[in-house]
Every structure is written in C-alpha cells, then in structure tokens.
Write a protein that holds these residues in place. Sequence first.
Motif, PDB file in Angstrom:
ATOM      1  N   LEU A 115       0.859  -1.498   0.465  1.00 10.85           N
ATOM      2  CA  LEU A 115      -0.015  -0.446   0.166  1.00 10.85           C
ATOM      3  C   LEU A 115       0.743   1.311   0.029  1.00 10.85           C
ATOM      4  N   GLY A 116       0.388   2.711  -0.830  1.00  4.51           N
ATOM      5  CA  GLY A 116       0.917   3.641  -0.770  1.00  4.51           C
ATOM      6  C   GLY A 116       0.611   4.312  -2.294  1.00  4.51           C
ATOM      7  N   GLN A 117      -0.536   4.961  -2.398  1.00  3.04           N
ATOM      8  CA  GLN A 117      -0.668   5.073  -3.450  1.00  3.04           C
ATOM      9  C   GLN A 117       0.184   6.101  -4.313  1.00  3.04           C
ATOM     10  N   PRO A 118       1.096   6.070  -4.959  1.00  2.00           N
ATOM     11  CA  PRO A 118       2.543   6.164  -5.741  1.00  2.00           C
ATOM     12  C   PRO A 118       1.957   8.168  -6.507  1.00  2.00           C
ATOM     13  N   ALA A 119       0.554   8.012  -6.922  1.00  2.00           N
ATOM     14  CA  ALA A 119       0.395   9.006  -7.352  1.00  2.00           C
ATOM     15  C   ALA A 119       0.065  10.358  -6.450  1.00  2.00           C
ATOM     16  N   TRP A 120      -0.050   9.685  -5.462  1.00  2.00           N
ATOM     17  CA  TRP A 120       0.675  11.228  -4.262  1.00  2.00           C
ATOM     18  C   TRP A 120       1.508  11.760  -4.496  1.00  2.00           C
ATOM     19  N   ILE A 121       2.401  10.954  -4.641  1.00  2.00           N
ATOM     20  CA  ILE A 121       4.125  11.381  -5.224  1.00  2.00           C
ATOM     21  C   ILE A 121       4.356  12.158  -5.903  1.00  2.00           C
ATOM     22  N   THR A 122       3.552  11.987  -7.132  1.00  2.00           N
ATOM     23  CA  THR A 122       3.304  11.950  -7.792  1.00  2.00           C
ATOM     24  C   THR A 122       2.843  14.119  -7.765  1.00  2.00           C
ATOM     25  N   GLU A 123       2.190  13.337  -7.593  1.00  2.00           N
ATOM     26  CA  GLU A 123       1.253  14.971  -7.318  1.00  2.00           C
ATOM     27  C   GLU A 123       2.006  16.504  -7.015  1.00  2.00           C
ATOM     28  N   ALA A 124       2.865  16.106  -6.019  1.00  2.00           N
ATOM     29  CA  ALA A 124       2.701  16.592  -5.071  1.00  2.00           C
ATOM     30  C   ALA A 124       4.776  16.926  -5.530  1.00  2.00           C
ATOM     31  N   THR A 125       5.473  16.446  -6.516  1.00  2.00           N
ATOM     32  CA  THR A 125       6.057  16.463  -6.812  1.00  2.00           C
ATOM     33  C   THR A 125       6.782  16.835  -8.216  1.00  2.00           C
ATOM     34  N   GLY A 126       5.957  16.238  -9.176  1.00  2.00           N
ATOM     35  CA  GLY A 126       5.745  16.455  -9.755  1.00  2.00           C
ATOM     36  C   GLY A 126       6.895  15.340 -11.248  1.00  2.00           C
ATOM     37  N   LEU A 127       7.112  14.483 -10.025  1.00  2.00           N
ATOM     38  CA  LEU A 127       8.214  13.397 -10.437  1.00  2.00           C
ATOM     39  C   LEU A 127       7.674  11.873 -11.305  1.00  2.00           C
ATOM     40  N   PRO A 128       7.947  11.505 -12.316  1.00  2.00           N
ATOM     41  CA  PRO A 128       7.844   9.786 -12.345  1.00  2.00           C
ATOM     42  C   PRO A 128       8.297   8.827 -10.610  1.00  2.00           C
ATOM     43  N   VAL A 129       7.615   8.389 -11.200  1.00  2.00           N
ATOM     44  CA  VAL A 129       7.622   7.304  -9.892  1.00  2.00           C
ATOM     45  C   VAL A 129       7.455   5.401  -9.744  1.00  2.00           C
ATOM     46  N   VAL A 130       8.497   4.987  -9.476  1.00  2.00           N
ATOM     47  CA  VAL A 130       8.787   3.465 -10.018  1.00  2.00           C
ATOM     48  C   VAL A 130       7.806   2.793  -8.695  1.00  2.00           C
ATOM     49  N   SER A 131       7.101   1.929  -8.876  1.00  2.00           N
ATOM     50  CA  SER A 131       6.408   1.381  -7.400  1.00  2.00           C
ATOM     51  C   SER A 131       6.004  -0.270  -8.167  1.00  2.00           C
ATOM     52  N   ASP A 132       5.491  -0.615  -7.270  1.00  2.00           N
ATOM     53  CA  ASP A 132       4.977  -2.442  -7.344  1.00  2.00           C
ATOM     54  C   ASP A 132       5.872  -3.332  -7.091  1.00  2.00           C
ATOM     55  N   VAL A 133       7.346  -2.989  -7.529  1.00  2.00           N
ATOM     56  CA  VAL A 133       8.228  -3.825  -7.688  1.00  2.00           C
ATOM     57  C   VAL A 133       8.246  -5.200  -7.335  1.00  2.00           C
ATOM     58  N   ARG A 134       7.780  -5.973  -6.766  1.00  2.00           N
ATOM     59  CA  ARG A 134       8.005  -7.289  -6.719  1.00  2.00           C
ATOM     60  C   ARG A 134       6.954  -8.311  -7.397  1.00  2.00           C
ATOM     61  N   ALA A 135       5.547  -7.177  -7.725  1.00  2.00           N
ATOM     62  CA  ALA A 135       4.302  -8.935  -8.888  1.00  2.00           C
ATOM     63  C   ALA A 135       4.845  -9.206  -9.932  1.00  2.00           C
ATOM     64  N   ARG A 136       6.167  -8.219 -11.164  1.00  2.00           N
ATOM     65  CA  ARG A 136       6.710  -9.442 -12.185  1.00  2.00           C
ATOM     66  C   ARG A 136       7.363 -10.344 -11.853  1.00  2.00           C
ATOM     67  N   ASP A 137       8.013 -10.222 -10.597  1.00  2.00           N
ATOM     68  CA  ASP A 137       8.941 -11.685 -10.473  1.00  2.00           C
ATOM     69  C   ASP A 137       8.060 -12.087 -10.525  1.00  2.00           C
TER      70      ASP A 137
END
Length: 397
Positions: A115-137
């Motif tokens: 949990l921790g919706q990355p859209a809030w980080i992008t909205e606050a900073t304008g930066l791209p965010v990489v998240s959900d790093v475990r699921a593909r593996d």
Amino acid sequence: MIVVGLMSGTSMDGLDVAVGEFGFDGEVLTLRPLGAEEYPWPPETRERLLGLLPPSAVGLAEVCEVDTLVGQASAAAVGRAIERFSAGRADLVASHGQTVFHWITDGRALGTLQLGQPAWITEATGLPVVSDVRARDIAAGGQGAPLASTLDTLWLADDASAGTVPTRRAALNLGGIANVTVVGGRDEPVVAFDTGPANCLLDAAAHRITGGRAGSDLDGRLALAGTVRADLLARLLDEPYYLREAPKSTGRELFRADYVEPRCAGLPPVSDEDLMATLTELTAVTVADACRRYGLTEVVASGGGVRNPALMAALRERLSPAVLVTSDERGLPAGDKEAYLMALLGFLTWHGIPGVVPGATGSATPRVLGRITPGDAPLRLPEPAPSPRRLAVLPPV
C-alpha cells in the motif's frame, strides 16, 4: 540521475528515504549517497497498518484509506528529503510501499500487496515514480523477495574484484524478516532467501509487554534481562519453513502477532524478559543455521536489528567463526541500505535493466521490475542499457 528511494519494511516502524546519485562507468554502476533519513509513521497510521495484518479481518474501505494515508505521507517525506539532500532537485522516485500481505502457497509466491498510492508522490513532486516492484518477479515464477539480493550481489562483487575481503560472504538484512544473500566468486550462482523472523516477533512481543508504548526492543534491555527458555525455543524451531530449500520467502502472514502464544501453551509460565531473550535467540539460531552450509567467512549486516546489542551479540556467537560486520564498514549506512536499494531498483527499471540477478528469487528469467507513474514532464525513457557487473559506492561529496 538523482533518485529517491523509499522503503517501509515488515517492522512497520517508519518510512526510510534515501537520495542517491547514480551513473555508469563502463560496466560499473556508481552510487553516491547524498543523504537519508527515517520518518516515523504517525502513531495512528502505524496502528492502522498493524491492524491490516493477519489474523485481522478488514474491509476494503480501510485498505483504501490506508493506501491513501501511506501515499500522502510518502509524498511529504520525498519533498522534505529532496530539499534537504539534493537542493530541491531529483529525477526519479522509487517507492516500495508498505507490504500488508505476501501470498505464499506450498512454498510458491502467488501474489503480494503493498500500500502507498504513488500518484500522491507524483502529484506533490511532479516526478515519475516506479512502484509495485515485486509483482513482475512473482508473475515470472520468482518469490518477489529478497530484492536486496540485487544490491548485495553487485555491491559485494565490487569488493571481490578488489580482493579486499574474503571470497565467501553474505549480506544479512535484519528487518522484520531476516534475509541473506550469499555471494561467492564471479562464476558462482547467487543464493538469496528469507531465513525467518528478525525483529517481527520481537516487535510484537515488545508492543504487547509495554502496552503499545514501545514498538521494539532495539536497545536489547528486555532480552538482556532474561534467560533463553530451551523448552520454548525448541517449539519455535519446530517450524517447517526453516527446512525448506532456497529460494523461499516469508512474512507476517506466517510469523503473525499471535504466532508465539499457542507455542507457549502447556509450558511453565514464561516471563516477559525470558520471552524476549528466547525470541532473540530464535533469530540468531535460524540465521546462523541458514548460513552455516555455505562456509561463510564474513557476514555484512544491515537493517534495524543491528541497533539491538542483544541480537548482535547472539549473532556473533552463533555465526562464529564467520566474522559479523555492519554495512557501515562497507560504505552503506546499516539503517539506510534498503532505501538505497529501492533507489537502485528504480534506476535499473528506468534504464530497462532487470531488477533481479539470475537465480536469486527463483524466477526463470530476470525481469524489469515495477510500473511507472509518469510525472508532469513527457515520459521519455532512455534506450535500454546493459546490466552492470558491479556497484561502486562513492564517498559523499
């Protein structure tokens, strides 16, 4: 690139944020740590996070609300870290989120939820965010853990090439769960897996003993005042997970807050201090047993557990003759290493480089990890880069 990494581990004590500058020097990936800090969760947020863990039954409304709270707290922490450590400038954020469930059936990972919706980080900073790093593996047949093996392999390979340390060593992370990465010579396969609990059972016991006033026993005070109960330790060691072969992973789904209580049933009363001493010994024994078969000469420890003198003393005794050191002695602060790991994984994803090393998590083919939330600027990814052979940690400017 300047990358911000965010990590909140299974201890759920706070959000670790690290800012690092990454670059390529031939086949070497360089990391210059710019600074890191831990931001404790607000007490209500931490209690709500803990309330999501098994055996609790929770509704989707609570999951949604906590997802937003963690995302907003993460956004605020990123903003503060960028201002403090990189003069207000960064290129990318990599956010792990807070794991609330890791789905393992018959030794195979089938899903994971952070949990921790990355859209809030992008909205606050304008930066791209990489998240959900475990699921593909996990989708590729891996355990989705321990991802620390990626940093550990590249980082310890740097030492191996310089010939400055023994050739058979392991990185040990002491978070809520303990994990190890065993690194040998350049042509030897990497072995990485979760050994079992590090701090999670200790934290749960300390939380109960103090009525919620303390979430851990990091100074080891309670454990050092007690005596290991051999009868309880034997029951705790009779856990089938310890006998499984690597790769394997686990979490609070198995080592739940109520894990110890039924194993005390029928025994003479166990004092609080003896319980803490026994749980500390459980971590030391299971870590040492997992490492022993690899003939290690050095173990490099990191994570919150290195601040616990009782745990470190027990580990030194059990791991001997292998030498136990902390990652600080290798250039990465022990408490910040996993946040720098997240920054590293974000950098690798951005450059189209797989985020796991072959064999470390059990996946047949290493994959590029995570998903990207675009920032305010147009999303332009660089051409995929070749996988680096090692990681060099540069001194701060």
